[in-house]
Design an enzyme around this catalytic site. Structure first.
Site, short mmCIF file in Angstrom:
data_model
loop_
_atom_site.label_atom_id
_atom_site.label_comp_id
_atom_site.label_asym_id
_atom_site.label_seq_id
_atom_site.Cartn_x
_atom_site.Cartn_y
_atom_site.Cartn_z
N GLU A 5 6.28 79.70 10.06
CA GLU A 5 5.37 80.83 10.05
C GLU A 5 6.07 82.13 9.63
OE1 GLU A 5 2.23 80.87 10.33
OE2 GLU A 5 1.80 82.99 10.62
N ASP A 6 7.27 82.34 10.12
CA ASP A 6 7.89 83.66 9.96
C ASP A 6 8.99 83.73 8.90
OD1 ASP A 6 6.25 84.45 11.95
OD2 ASP A 6 7.78 84.51 13.52
#
Ligand code: MN
Length: 735
Positions: free
Chosen positions: A76-77
Site C-alpha cells: 500500500e505505502d
C-alpha cells in the site's frame, strides 16, 4: 527501533525451528521499501511494522504471520507489488500481505456511517486467512498505542472505530487481552476525564488494600500448598473501561462495584482446578449462586475456567477464577493461542486436540466461503454468528440499516423512512428485482422503488417483522379505510341534503360537529359511511328546524320500496340460459362418498369447487357438504365419527353451477339492485333468491343466493361488487 537480531531472538524464544533467513529477508526488504518514510511521531515508518510483528511474537505466532506483519504496509505505502512479494516470500505470505493491503484501504474511508461497511469487508478479508485478522488487530493496537501523535479529530474517529469494531471482534475471537487494551486506549482518547477518574480511583483502592491483598494471596497459597497443590496466585484488577461500562450499565457509583478485586489461580491440571475450589469452599464460606463451571461448559469463545466467590480472610468478599495455564492462554489470547498456526507446537497432539470453538467458528466460515465462493453466503454465516439475530443491509448510498432477522424489503423501506415504506411498490436486492416480501440476507444492498400516493396493503402488517413497519402500516391502512368510509359518507350525506332540499357545505357541517359529538367533518362522514350515524341526523344537526324525516317508520318503508322499485324480491330470480343448477336430484360431483346416501350442500351458503370441503353424515338423512371454513361445522366438533373426508370430482367438460350466498351491504339508493343484477348477469351467474334486511335508513343488506361455476368465479363476482361505489361491504356466507 528493534534490530534485526532482536526480532529473530523474539521468535526463536518460542519457536526454535523458526526460519531465521526468512525473517532476516523480510526485515531488510521492508526497511529498504519504507526507506525514509516517517510516522506522525517523527519515527522512521519502518518502526511501525516491526512493533506490530513484536506484538505478534508475544502471541507466539508462526513465521509467516510475523513476516506478513513486517511487510504489511509495503504494497500500500511503497512501490512493492504483490507479484514481487510472491516471488521473494512465496504465495502464502503474498496472500497474507495482500489481505492486509485490502484492509488498509478501508482505513482511508473515514465517515462513521461507513464503519459497518468496513467491518463487513474486514470480515470478508478473513476468508483469505484468519492470520490476516490477527495481524490487523496487532496493527490497530500499535496505532492505538501511538495515537497521541495523530491530529485530534482523526484520533477520535480511529478510537470510535476501534471501540465499535475492532475491540468487539477481538473479544469474539477470544483475544481478551487484545480487547482490553484496545478498549482502554479508545476510552482514554474518547473520554479522557472519565478514564483518568477511574484510573485514579483504582490506584487509590489498590494502595489502601495493598496489605489486605497480599494477606489474601498468602492465605490462599498456604491453604493450597498444605494440600500439596502448587498454584500461581495473582491479584486481578478490572480494566478501567470495563469498570466504566459496568458503572454505566448498572448506573451505579464506583463505590458500589463489588468485584474490582479478584484473584486468579493457575494450576497444573483440570483435576487440580476442581480440587482447589473444593479446598477453598471448605475453608471459607462461599457465596451461593456464584459458582460457575466454564470447564465442563465452555463459553462460546472457548473460555474455560471455574468461578466462585467466597467470604475470605478479613470477612472480605473475594472473587476467584481457577484455571490451568492452557486455559489461561486461551482466555487471554483466544484464537491466537491455538497451536494450529504455530510451527513449533504443530506436532503436539494434545494441543491439536483442543481445537477451540472459536477456531472452529472461524474455520467454518472460511470453509463456507471456499466452498460456496459467494461473499453473500459467507456474510450470512459469519454475521449470523456474530449478531445472530440481526441482518445488516445497505442503501444504494452505503447507509447501513440493521434489521431483525427475517426482515423484508418492506421493513427496510420503513426503516429508511415511513414515507418510503408507505409508498413502496417494488425492490431491487443487489441490483436485481425481488419481491417486497423476500427475506433479506446479510450484506444485501436494497433499493426501494416508490410511487407517491400508495396505500400499503393491510396484509403487510402480519408479514413484516419490525414494530416500526407494523405500526406505520396499521396507521396508513386505518387512514385509507377511514378515507373510503368518509367518501361513502359524503355521498350519503349529499343525497340526504338534496332530498331535504337544503343547502349543504363543509362549513355548515363544521358548525354541526358539536351537536354530533365528532371531532371533524372527515370523522363525521366516516361515521355515516360506516353506518354508525344516520344521514338524517346530520341534516337535522345542521337544520334543527327540519321536520320531514321525523316520521321514521313511514319513511323507511317508503324508501325501501322506492329504492328497489320492487314489491317482491323473489320476482328477481333469473337464470343464465342453458346453465343448469345442480339440485338434490342430480349427482353431486364429489369423491369419497360410498353407498347411495343422499348428498346435499350446506343449506346456508352451500359450497363451490375450489372450497376445501367436508362431508357431515346425518344418520337417516344423508350427507351434507360444507366448506371447511363454515362456522356450522363447530356443531359437529365433538362428533368426529360423522366427519367424512370428501373431495371435488369435477368434470372439465360440463359447466355445472353451485350454490353460494352473499350479503351485500349497499347504500339505500335507487338502482342499486339493478346494478347488482348487472354485475351478476355480466358474470354469467344465476340469482336464485334475494332478500332484504334493513338495519338503518342509509343502508340495506341484500342477501343473495346465487349459483356460480367455482371459487374463482365467485371471487371475481365479489370483487366486481366491491368495486361499485354504492357497495360498502360484500361478505360470503359459508354454509
Ligand atoms: Mn500498519
Amino acid at each position: 527501533m528493534m534490530r534485526q537480531y532482536e526480532l529473530v531472538d523474539r521468535v526463536r524464544k518460542y519457536n526454535p525451528h523458526a526460519d531465521e533467513e526468512l525473517l532476516n529477508r523480510a526485515y531488510v526488504y521492508a526497511m529498504k521499501a519504507h526507506g525514509a518514510q516517517k510516522r506522525a511521531s517523527g519515527d522512521p515508518y519502518f518502526s511501525h511494522p516491526l512493533e506490530v510483528a513484536a506484538i505478534l511474537t508475544d502471541l507466539k505466532l508462526d513465521d509467516a504471520t510475523i513476516v506478513a506483519a513486517v511487510l504489511h504496509d509495503t504494497i500500500e505505502d511503497t512501490s512493492s507489488t504483490r507479484e514481487e512479494i510472491d516471488q521473494i516470500f512465496g504465495r502464502e505470505i503474498g496472500a497474507l500481505v495482500d489481505g492486509l493491503t485490502k484492509l488498509k484501504k478501508l482505513d482511508l474511508v473515514s465517515k462513521r456511517a461507513e464503519q459497518a461497511e468496513n467491518f463487513r469487508k474486514l470480515l470478508l478479508a478473513i476468508a483469505d486467512d484468519v492470520r490476516v485478522l490477527v495481524v490487523k488487530l496487532a496493527d490497530r493496537l500499535h496505532n492505538m498505542r501511538t495515537l497521541h501523535f495523530v491530529p485530534p479529530d482523526k484520533r477520535k474517529r480511529i478510537a470510535e472505530e476501534t471501540l465499535d469494531i475492532y475491540a468487539p471482534l477481538a473479544g469474539r475471537m477470544g483475544m481478551q487481552h487484545m480487547r482490553d487494551e484496545l478498549e482502554n486506549l479508545s476510552f482514554k482518547t474518547l473520554m479522557p476525564e472519565a478514564c483518568a477518574m477511574i484510573e485514579a480511583r483504582l490506584a487509590d483502592l489498590r494502595m489502601k488494600n495493598v496489605a489486605l491483598i497480599s494477606k489474601i494471596e498468602d492465605e490462599l497459597r498456604e491453604a493450597l500448598s498444605a494440600r500439596g497443590i502448587v498454584a500461581d496466585v495473582k491479584g486481578r484488577e478490572k480494566a478501567p473501561y470495563s469498570v466504566w461500562k459496568k458503572m454505566e450499565r448498572k448506573s451505579i457509583a464506583f463505590e458500589q462495584l463489588s468485584d474490582i478485586f479478584g484473584f486468579r489461580l493457575l494450576v497444573g491440571s483440570v483435576e487440580d482446578c476442581y480440587r482447589v475450589v473444593g479446598i477453598i469452599h471448605t475453608k471459607w464460606p462461599f457465596v451461593p449462586g456464584r459458582f460457575k463451571d466454564y470447564i465442563s461448559t465452555p463459553k462460546q469463545n472457548d473460555y474455560r475456567s471455574l468461578h466462585t466467590t467466597v467470604v475470605g480472610p478479613g470477612r472480605q468478599r473475594v472473587e476467584l477464577q481457577v484455571r490451568t495455564e492452557d486455559m489461561h492462554d486461551i482466555a487471554e489470547n483466544g484464537i491466537a493461542a491455538h497451536a494450529l498456526y504455530k510451527d513449533g507446537r504443530a506436532n503436539d497432539s494434545d494441543a491439536l486436540s483442543r481445537e477451540s470453538r472459536a477456531y472452529r467458528w472461524l474455520r467454518r466460515t472460511i470453509e463456507l466461503l471456499a466452498e460456496g465462493d459467494s461473499p453473500e453466503e459467507f456474510l450470512e454465516h459469519t454475521k449470523l454468528e456474530l449478531f445472530h439475530d440481526q441482518v445488516f443491509c445497505f442503501t444504494p448510498k452505503g447507509r447501513l440499516i440493521a434489521l431483525p432477522r427475517g426482515a423484508t424489503p418492506i421493513d427496510f423501506a420503513y426503516a429508511v423512512h415511513t414515507d418510503v415504506g408507505n409508498n413502496a411498490v417494488g425492490a431491487k436486492i443487489n441490483g436485481r428485482i425481488a419481491p417486497l416480501l423476500s427475506e433479506l440476507a446479510n450484506g444485501d444492498e436494497v433499493e426501494v422503488a416508490v410511487a407517491v400516493g400508495q396505500v400499503p396493503p393491510a396484509a403487510w402488517e402480519s408479514l413484516v417483522v419490525t414494530g416500526k413497519a407494523r405500526s406505520a402500516i396499521r396507521r396508513a391502512t386505518r387512514d385509507a379505510v377511514r378515507e373510503q368510509y368518509a367518501g361513502l359518507g359524503r355521498q350519503i350525506v349529499t343525497r340526504a341534503f338534496e332530498r331535504a332540499g337544503k343547502a349543504f357545505s363543509d362549513d355548515k357541517l363544521k358548525g354541526a360537529l358539536p351537536r354530533l359529538a365528532r371531532q371533524n367533518v372527515e370523522d363525521m362522514l366516516a361515521a355515516v359511511g360506516r353506518g354508525e350515524m344516520f344521514s338524517g341526523d346530520v341534516v337535522k344537526a345542521v337544520y334543527p328546524d327540519f321536520k320531514e324525516e321525523r316520521k321514521a317508520g313511514v319513511a323507511a318503508q317508503k324508501s325501501e320500496a322506492g329504492w328497489f322499485g320492487l314489491k317482491k324480491a323473489a320476482s328477481l330470480v333469473f337464470k343464465v340460459p342453458g346453465a343448469e343448477v345442480l339440485d338434490d336430484s342430480q349427482a353431486i360431483p364429489i369423491r369419497g362418498l360410498g353407498g347411495d346416501l343422499p348428498v346435499r350442500f350446506a343449506p346456508n351458503g352451500g359450497a363451490v369447487p375450489g372450497d376445501r370441503i367436508v362431508g357431515i353424515l346425518t344418520p337417516g338423512e344423508g350427507i351434507t357438504i360444507y366448506p371447511i371454513q363454515s362456522p356450522a361445522l363447530m356443531d359437529f366438533d365433538d362428533q368426529p365419527e360423522r366427519w367424512l373426508d370428501v373431495r371435488w370430482d369435477i368434470d372439465e367438460d360440463r359447466r355445472d353451477y353451485f350454490p353460494a350466498r352473499l350479503i351485500v351491504t349497499a347504500i339505500n339508493e335507487p338502482g342499486t339492485l339493478g346494478m347488482i343484477a348487472t354485475v351478476l348477469g355480466d358474470a354469467s351467474a344465476n340469482i336464485d333468491h334475494v332478500e332484504f334486511i334493513s338495519h338503518s335508513p342509509d343502508f340495506r343488506d341484500i342477501v343473495l343466493d346465487i349459483a356460480v361455476l367455482d371459487l374463482a368465479h365467485l371471487n371475481g363476482i365479489i370483487a366486481q361488487l366491491k368495486a361499485k361505489p354504492v357497495v360498502s361491504k360484500v361478505e360470503r356466507v359459508n354454509g
